[in-house]
Design an enzyme around this catalytic site. Structure first.
Site, short mmCIF file in Angstrom:
data_model
loop_
_atom_site.label_atom_id
_atom_site.label_comp_id
_atom_site.label_asym_id
_atom_site.label_seq_id
_atom_site.Cartn_x
_atom_site.Cartn_y
_atom_site.Cartn_z
N LYS A 136 0.93 -1.09 -0.03
CA LYS A 136 0.02 0.03 0.15
C LYS A 136 0.99 1.06 -0.05
CE LYS A 136 -4.27 0.91 2.53
NZ LYS A 136 -4.93 0.80 3.99
C1 E4P Z 1 -7.97 1.82 3.89
O1 E4P Z 1 -7.36 0.96 3.37
C2 E4P Z 1 -7.81 2.51 5.12
O2 E4P Z 1 -7.28 1.70 5.86
C3 E4P Z 1 -9.08 3.12 5.91
O3 E4P Z 1 -10.23 2.65 5.24
C4 E4P Z 1 -9.13 4.49 6.45
O4 E4P Z 1 -10.24 4.56 7.22
P1 E4P Z 1 -10.58 6.05 8.28
O5 E4P Z 1 -10.75 7.15 7.55
O6 E4P Z 1 -11.53 5.27 8.89
O7 E4P Z 1 -9.33 6.08 8.96
#
Ligand code: E4P
Length: 215
Positions: free
Chosen positions: A83
């Site tokens: 990622k």
């Molecule tokens: C995506 O892969 C992220 O880990 C995640 O969905 C972030 O979400 P948040 O805005 O609740 O931190």
């Protein structure tokens, strides 16, 4: 639509995996920090539980370092993808990693054109953040819909992960526009199961069954 869980918590992953509906897992540095664990150890543990893509975020800031870190993360397990946050260095690193067969999930996507660029660089996944757009007064689900329209227009194979999901309605919105994947927090997954009429129906069937046994 594929369902991923957005957590680094092993108990949550094990429980949702036991439901038979889990296709993959996404983690991020905040989720890993919440568990107080090392990312490499944790994604290896997750890969032993779940048979599907697992996102591990690289923290490097230059393309060269991202590629090095990405190769290390991907070498932990064949299901691990790298990622990377949307930026120029990520595009460069994505091009190199994808040419080596390493899947990249370009994250922190807040506009459809960011998603287009990430896909063109070779990203296997893009992660538009729905909830964080809602937080600033934009309708986050529109972003997912626009990305799906663009990818469908041009036959782009990059899979779209609806991320930053805050409740069942975000998941529903993602399904309605044909989004490939939603990465969903544990609490939202729990909320997706229940309905008061289902509970009422079960209680009535059980009561009627008990009554019929006495006849
Ligand atoms: C995506 O892969 C992220 O880990 C995640 O969905 C972030 O979400 P948040 O805005 O609740 O931190």
């Amino acid at each position: 639509m594929k369902i991923f869980i957005d957590t680094a918590n092993l108990d949550m992953i094990k429980e949702i995996n036991s439901w038979g509906i889990l296709d993959g897992v996404t983690t991020n540095p905040s989720l890993i920090a919440k568990e107080g664990v090392d990312v490499r150890t944790r994604v290896r543990e997750i890969a032993e539980i779940v048979d599907g893509p697992i996102s591990a975020e690289a923290m490097s800031t230059t393309a060269e370092e991202m590629v090095k870190e990405g190769r290390e993360l991907a070498s932990i397990h064949p299901n691990i993808n790298v990622k990377l946050p949307m930026c120029v260095e990520t595009l460069k690193a994505t091009k190199i990693l994808s040419s080596e067969g390493i899947k990249v999930n370009v994250t922190l996507i807040f506009s459809p054109l960011q998603a287009l660029l990430a896909a063109k660089a070779g990203a296997a996944f893009v992660s538009p953040f729905v909830g964080r757009l809602d937080d600033i007064g934009q309708y986050g689900s529109d972003l997912v819909e626009e990305i799906m329209a663009i990818f469908n227009n041009y036959g782009i194979g990059t899979e779209v992960i609806a991320a930053s999901i805050r409740g069942p309605n975000h998941v529903l919105d993602a399904t309605l526009c044909g989004c490939d994947i939603a990465t969903i927090p544990y609490d939202t997954l729990k909320k997706m199961i229940g309905h008061p009429k289902t509970d009422e129906g079960i209680a009535k069937f059980v009561a009627d069954y008990e009554k019929s046994k006495k006849n």
